[in-house]
Every structure is written in structure tokens, then in C-alpha cells.
Design a protein around this motif. Sequence first.
Motif, PDB file in Angstrom:
ATOM      1  N   LEU A 145       0.830  -1.207   0.000  1.00  0.00           N
ATOM      2  CA  LEU A 145       0.000   0.000   0.000  1.00  0.00           C
ATOM      3  C   LEU A 145       0.864   1.258   0.000  1.00  0.00           C
ATOM      4  O   LEU A 145       0.597   2.210  -0.742  1.00  0.00           O
ATOM      5  CB  LEU A 145      -0.931  -0.001   1.219  1.00  0.00           C
ATOM      6  N   VAL A 146       1.904   1.260   0.824  1.00  0.00           N
ATOM      7  CA  VAL A 146       2.796   2.414   0.870  1.00  0.00           C
ATOM      8  C   VAL A 146       3.491   2.602  -0.479  1.00  0.00           C
ATOM      9  O   VAL A 146       3.597   3.722  -0.984  1.00  0.00           O
ATOM     10  CB  VAL A 146       3.829   2.249   2.012  1.00  0.00           C
ATOM     11  N   LYS A 183       1.065   4.103  -3.011  1.00  0.00           N
ATOM     12  CA  LYS A 183       0.874   5.540  -2.797  1.00  0.00           C
ATOM     13  C   LYS A 183       2.075   6.319  -3.316  1.00  0.00           C
ATOM     14  O   LYS A 183       1.924   7.349  -3.976  1.00  0.00           O
ATOM     15  CB  LYS A 183       0.666   5.831  -1.309  1.00  0.00           C
ATOM     16  N   GLU A 184       3.278   5.831  -3.017  1.00  0.00           N
ATOM     17  CA  GLU A 184       4.478   6.515  -3.482  1.00  0.00           C
ATOM     18  C   GLU A 184       4.554   6.514  -5.006  1.00  0.00           C
ATOM     19  O   GLU A 184       4.943   7.510  -5.615  1.00  0.00           O
ATOM     20  CB  GLU A 184       5.719   5.858  -2.888  1.00  0.00           C
ATOM     21  N   LYS A 233       2.005   6.372  -7.156  1.00  0.00           N
ATOM     22  CA  LYS A 233       1.012   7.306  -7.675  1.00  0.00           C
ATOM     23  C   LYS A 233       1.490   8.745  -7.523  1.00  0.00           C
ATOM     24  O   LYS A 233       1.327   9.560  -8.436  1.00  0.00           O
ATOM     25  CB  LYS A 233      -0.326   7.111  -6.961  1.00  0.00           C
ATOM     26  N   GLU A 234       2.078   9.068  -6.376  1.00  0.00           N
ATOM     27  CA  GLU A 234       2.589  10.418  -6.150  1.00  0.00           C
ATOM     28  C   GLU A 234       3.711  10.743  -7.131  1.00  0.00           C
ATOM     29  O   GLU A 234       3.763  11.836  -7.696  1.00  0.00           O
ATOM     30  CB  GLU A 234       3.086  10.543  -4.705  1.00  0.00           C
TER      31      GLU A 234
END
Length: 150
Positions: free
Chosen positions: A86-87, A90-91, A93-94
Motif C-alpha cells: 500500500l505504501v 501511494k508513493e 502514484k505520487e
Amino acid sequence: MEDPTSPMDVLNGVAEFITGTIAYLRSNAWSILAICALGLVLKDKIIRPAVDSVRFKDPQARNISHKEEMLRVRLAQQEAASKRALVAAKERKEKERKNKDRKNHVAKDKPKGGNRLGRATENSYSPLQPGSGATGNFRTTNRHAGRRRG
């Protein structure tokens, strides 16, 4: 000359040893009792349960507990891997969003009619780029003028 190993000498040596041992026990009786009591407590409370749990355990029960332990460990590892995924998502996508923004801003902010390499601007002569000065292109002479190709 008497024989040093006469029966009387042997009996005297044994009697001296016994009296010395009794004297030692009398002088250190409480210490010896405390050490013996501590040894019994350790044996009954710590050593015997540990040995019994290993020695008398049913092999099937030991195998089941091992399987349960392995299942618990696998679940914990899977949860940790899910959190890391999950982390990472997110990274990622950012990072993609920042890259997209960067590309959009580069396209928008690019000045029109910029200088190209090899074109003359105000006193921008470079000896490494002979055609970049105000005089135009400079071509070297043909070094192999007399040689035929072919």
C-alpha cells in the motif's frame, strides 16, 4: 622402621579426614542448606517443566502447535507485505503525478524561438563550434585532394 602404610596410619588418616569434613560442615551448615534448597526449587520450578514439556509431549500435538505457529508467522508476514505494498502504491502514484505535472509545466513554460546550437547570437563565438560565430560556416580544406575514391 615402620611401614608408612601400616593399618594404624591408614585409620588415623581416615579419622582425620572425617573430623575435618564434619568441622567444615558445622562451620558452613547454613550456606550448604541454602544452596541445596535453591537447587531443589530450580529443579522443581524451572528444569523439570522444561524437560517434561519437550520429552513427554505428544508428537502429533507438537506438530500441530508447530503448524499453528507457522500459520501465525505467515499471516504476520502477509500483513506486513500488504502494508508495504500500500505504501509503495501511494508513493508510485505520487511519483507519477509529479512526473505528469513536470511534463505539463515543461511543455507550457518552454520559451518560443529559443537559440539553437550553431546559430549566431550576440558575440557568441565558440572555437569548438566554428559555425556559431557571425562569420558563418567555416569548412576545412580537403586533406586528400589527390586521392581517388573507389
